[in-house]
Design a protein around this motif. Structure first.
Motif, PDB file in Angstrom:
ATOM      1  N   SER A  78       0.879  -1.157   0.000  1.00  0.00           N
ATOM      2  CA  SER A  78       0.000   0.000   0.000  1.00  0.00           C
ATOM      3  C   SER A  78       0.918   1.208   0.000  1.00  0.00           C
ATOM      4  O   SER A  78       1.684   1.419   0.943  1.00  0.00           O
ATOM      5  N   ILE A  79       0.867   2.008  -1.051  1.00  0.00           N
ATOM      6  CA  ILE A  79       1.717   3.198  -1.135  1.00  0.00           C
ATOM      7  C   ILE A  79       1.432   4.124   0.048  1.00  0.00           C
ATOM      8  O   ILE A  79       2.345   4.728   0.609  1.00  0.00           O
ATOM      9  N   GLU A  80       0.180   4.221   0.439  1.00  0.00           N
ATOM     10  CA  GLU A  80      -0.198   5.051   1.584  1.00  0.00           C
ATOM     11  C   GLU A  80       0.553   4.606   2.843  1.00  0.00           C
ATOM     12  O   GLU A  80       1.071   5.420   3.593  1.00  0.00           O
ATOM     13  N   ASN A  81       0.614   3.293   3.070  1.00  0.00           N
ATOM     14  CA  ASN A  81       1.367   2.738   4.207  1.00  0.00           C
ATOM     15  C   ASN A  81       2.854   3.000   4.049  1.00  0.00           C
ATOM     16  O   ASN A  81       3.515   3.498   4.956  1.00  0.00           O
ATOM     17  N   TYR A  82       3.366   2.638   2.903  1.00  0.00           N
ATOM     18  CA  TYR A  82       4.800   2.630   2.647  1.00  0.00           C
ATOM     19  C   TYR A  82       5.407   4.032   2.688  1.00  0.00           C
ATOM     20  O   TYR A  82       6.442   4.244   3.310  1.00  0.00           O
ATOM     21  N   VAL A  83       4.776   4.982   2.037  1.00  0.00           N
ATOM     22  CA  VAL A  83       5.337   6.328   1.933  1.00  0.00           C
ATOM     23  C   VAL A  83       4.992   7.184   3.151  1.00  0.00           C
ATOM     24  O   VAL A  83       5.857   7.862   3.700  1.00  0.00           O
ATOM     25  N   ALA A  84       3.740   7.145   3.575  1.00  0.00           N
ATOM     26  CA  ALA A  84       3.280   8.084   4.598  1.00  0.00           C
ATOM     27  C   ALA A  84       2.981   7.430   5.946  1.00  0.00           C
ATOM     28  O   ALA A  84       2.590   8.117   6.885  1.00  0.00           O
TER      29      ALA A  84
END
Length: 188
Positions: A78-84
């Motif tokens: 999940s980009i949301e998890n990974y980045v932010a």
């Protein structure tokens, strides 16, 4: 798909960096139907598909809307998890019994701080995910459903055999009835 091929497809690493990365990755197995990432939660790992097929989806007005499929060699995160480090908006479900490679996100971040090659590998990982997302968005906005299905046939014929029609129709943004019509017209 083997781990070396997956790593190299993202960014070619020097041997020392590859060894550091591989030492932190474990192989895990999950059954068909397992929800690997749940919407509204933070997942602490990144996965790579050794064997299997997955779908990313969101629940919209009591409907499951599929917006991504992953197969062998693809990254699951999940980009949301990974980045932010924020809760994901999507869920990711395994559509087959699956063999995955797993690395904890915190361990991956540590590696980025100690090895510039791994930091570049991580940057490329996110860049490739962004490119794939952009292509999906543009395709959904500018191509007809029939064109999207034809493109799927050309680029991912294996997916058409492995995914359920309900998931394929949702991915294409159409009903199962419309998908059946498109398939019948293409078959003529």
């Amino acid at each position: 798909m083997n781990l070396d091929d997956i790593i190299s497809a993202i960014y070619d690493l020097p041997e020392e960096s590859r060894i550091l990365l591989q030492a932190c990755i474990v192989e895990v197995n999950f059954p068909k139907g397992h929800v690997l990432i749940e919407a509204g939660k933070i997942e602490s790992s990144v996965f790579f598909i050794k064997k299997g097929i997955v779908r990313a989806f969101s629940e919209v007005e009591s409907n499951s809307v599929t917006f991504w499929f992953g197969t062998e060699g693809d990254t699951i995160l999940s980009i949301e998890n990974y980045v932010a480090n924020r809760r994901s908006y999507e869920s990711i479900e395994l559509l087959d019994d699956s063999q995955l490679y797993q690395i904890r996100t915190d361990k991956l971040q540590e590696l980025y701080h100690v090895d510039i090659h791994l930091a570049n590998w991580g940057r490329k990982l996110v860049e490739y995910e962004l490119i794939k997302t952009e292509k999906r968005l543009i395709t959904m906005q500018v191509k007809s459903a029939a064109d999207r299905y034809t493109e799927l046939m050309e680029k991912s014929p294996d997916l058409l055999r492995r995914a359920k029609l309900i998931h394929l129709a949702s991915y294409l943004g159409i009903t199962q009835v419309s998908l059946s019509r498109i398939r019948a017209n293409i078959g003529k």
